[in-house]
Design an enzyme around this catalytic site. Structure first.
Site, mmCIF file in Angstrom:
data_model
loop_
_atom_site.group_PDB
_atom_site.id
_atom_site.type_symbol
_atom_site.label_atom_id
_atom_site.label_comp_id
_atom_site.label_asym_id
_atom_site.label_seq_id
_atom_site.Cartn_x
_atom_site.Cartn_y
_atom_site.Cartn_z
ATOM 1 N N SER A 39 26.108 34.257 36.272
ATOM 2 C CA SER A 39 27.413 34.162 37.012
ATOM 3 C C SER A 39 27.709 35.457 37.667
ATOM 4 O O SER A 39 28.906 35.331 38.466
ATOM 5 C CB SER A 39 28.396 34.151 35.691
ATOM 6 O OG SER A 39 28.409 35.208 34.951
ATOM 7 N N LYS A 84 32.059 40.755 34.031
ATOM 8 C CA LYS A 84 32.412 39.900 35.139
ATOM 9 C C LYS A 84 33.271 40.945 36.244
ATOM 10 O O LYS A 84 33.556 42.442 35.755
ATOM 11 C CB LYS A 84 33.756 39.045 34.874
ATOM 12 C CG LYS A 84 33.400 37.889 34.105
ATOM 13 C CD LYS A 84 32.562 36.873 34.767
ATOM 14 C CE LYS A 84 31.849 35.675 33.924
ATOM 15 N NZ LYS A 84 30.487 36.074 33.219
#
Lengths: 166, 180
Positions: A39, A84
């Site tokens: 991701s 993230k």
């Protein structure tokens, strides 16, 4: 026998002492983390054995800035830690991709997104998360050697309107 | 020269003690002073030096997911991560909660929990800020250690009555029927 134990004692002391110091440093200042998943491609590629240096000392001073990569406790499973990029700070307006929605990041929360939007499960799905879940900031990739280097700050273009301009 | 060695040795012992203390405090057990009225009468604000009850908070519950309904927990405020709150854990993920004001029933999302103070009138809790992620919890209060008149275990308690909230357990629920 007694002599052997006596000789081992200082070694054991150093090992235990070293472990304690290591734990204390890892909990509060710096630690290494293995990163999985795609991701955050291309910042992190999905391969075994990628390690990042995570800095924790910024937490008390509320020291985050937009564009940094952070580690945080998953809002749906408090036993997993995710990585993230921090896109929005409290008060910022975020344009949610693929919709015409604009959302404001509530007080005490932040908006996180993965660099690889197509496979990233992030704030676009579970919304802004409380800053209290953020555990540290990823400053460098330390392994493998050809990827060694700083992790830079980056913001997606045209999607974030900060509340204040620093 | 002798004093030099002594000072060094004392310094080493102190440093080791400090690091052990820090590590224990971060990972296992810590001491916290509480403030405010939201958990009255379990925890009370006071005029004493500490301005409130001093409690033991254990952190072993965090890894092993050993929270239970009725535990008193310490957690980071969802709207200000620099503040910590103490409240009672009322519902775990997947359980159903009736919100008092709107009478709406919601399901506590995965990885979240519902917290309320024992003193409902003076408590700012999940009835205002909603369910909180379990990741915000920093520890579970086990004992009050000061003042002496209040020393003892902090018991797991069931909230009194459905005037405040009703918790419907999702497990073993026959279709069309809700059991309190």
């Amino acid at each position: 026998m007694a002599q052997l134990l006596a000789a081992l004692r200082p070694i054991v002391n150093y090992c235990v002492g070293g472990t304690l110091v290591g734990l204390a440093i890892s909990d509060r200042y710096f630690s290494l983390a293995a990163v999985h998943g795609s991701s955050m491609h291309p910042t992190f590629e999905d391969r075994t054995g990628e390690y990042a240096l995570v800095q924790r000392s910024g937490l008390a001073r509320y020291d985050f800035s937009r564009g940094e990569v952070v580690t945080f406790v998953s809002p749906v499973d408090h036993r997993s830690t995710l990585v993230k990029r921090l896109i929005g700070m409290p008060g910022d307006w975020i344009s949610v991709p693929e919709t015409s929605e604009i959302r404001k990041v509530p007080e005490g929360h932040c908006w996180l997104e993965g660099d690889n939007g197509s496979v990233s499960w992030d704030s676009r799905f579970y919304g802004p998360i409380p800053l209290g879940l953020v555990r540290g900031r990823v400053t460098h990739v330390v392994w493998p050697p050809h990827k060694f280097g700083r992790v830079d700050k980056r913001l997606p273009e045209g999607r974030v309107m900060p509340q204040r301009h620093f | 020269m002798g004093t030099g060695i002594q000072i060094w040795s004392t310094a080493k012992t102190l440093a080791t003690g400090a690091i052990i203390g820090l590590t224990i405090s971060d990972r296992y057990l810590t001491i916290v002073t509480t403030k405010g009225d939201s958990m009255h009468p379990t925890l009370t604000a006071a005029d004493s030096f500490f301005r409130g009850d001093v409690v033991f908070a254990e952190r072993g519950c965090l890894d092993k997911y050993k929270f239970s309904r009725g535990d008193v927990v310490i957690f980071k405020c969802p709207s200000d991560h620099n503040k910590d709150f103490v409240k009672r854990l009322i519902a775990l993920p997947g359980e159903w909660i009736r919100i008092p004001v709107s009478q709406e029933i919601i399901k506590v999302p995965e990885g979240h929990c519902w917290v309320e103070g024992d003193n409902a009138d003076r408590s700012w809790d999940s009835r205002s800020f909603g369910p909180i992620p379990l990741g915000l919890i920093k520890g579970r209060v086990t004992h009050i250690i000061w003042p002496p008149s209040k020393m003892g275990r902090v018991e797991r308690k069931w909230p009194e009555d459905s005037a405040i909230c009703s918790v419907y357990l999702q497990v073993n629920q026959p279709k069309g029927q809700l059991k309190p």
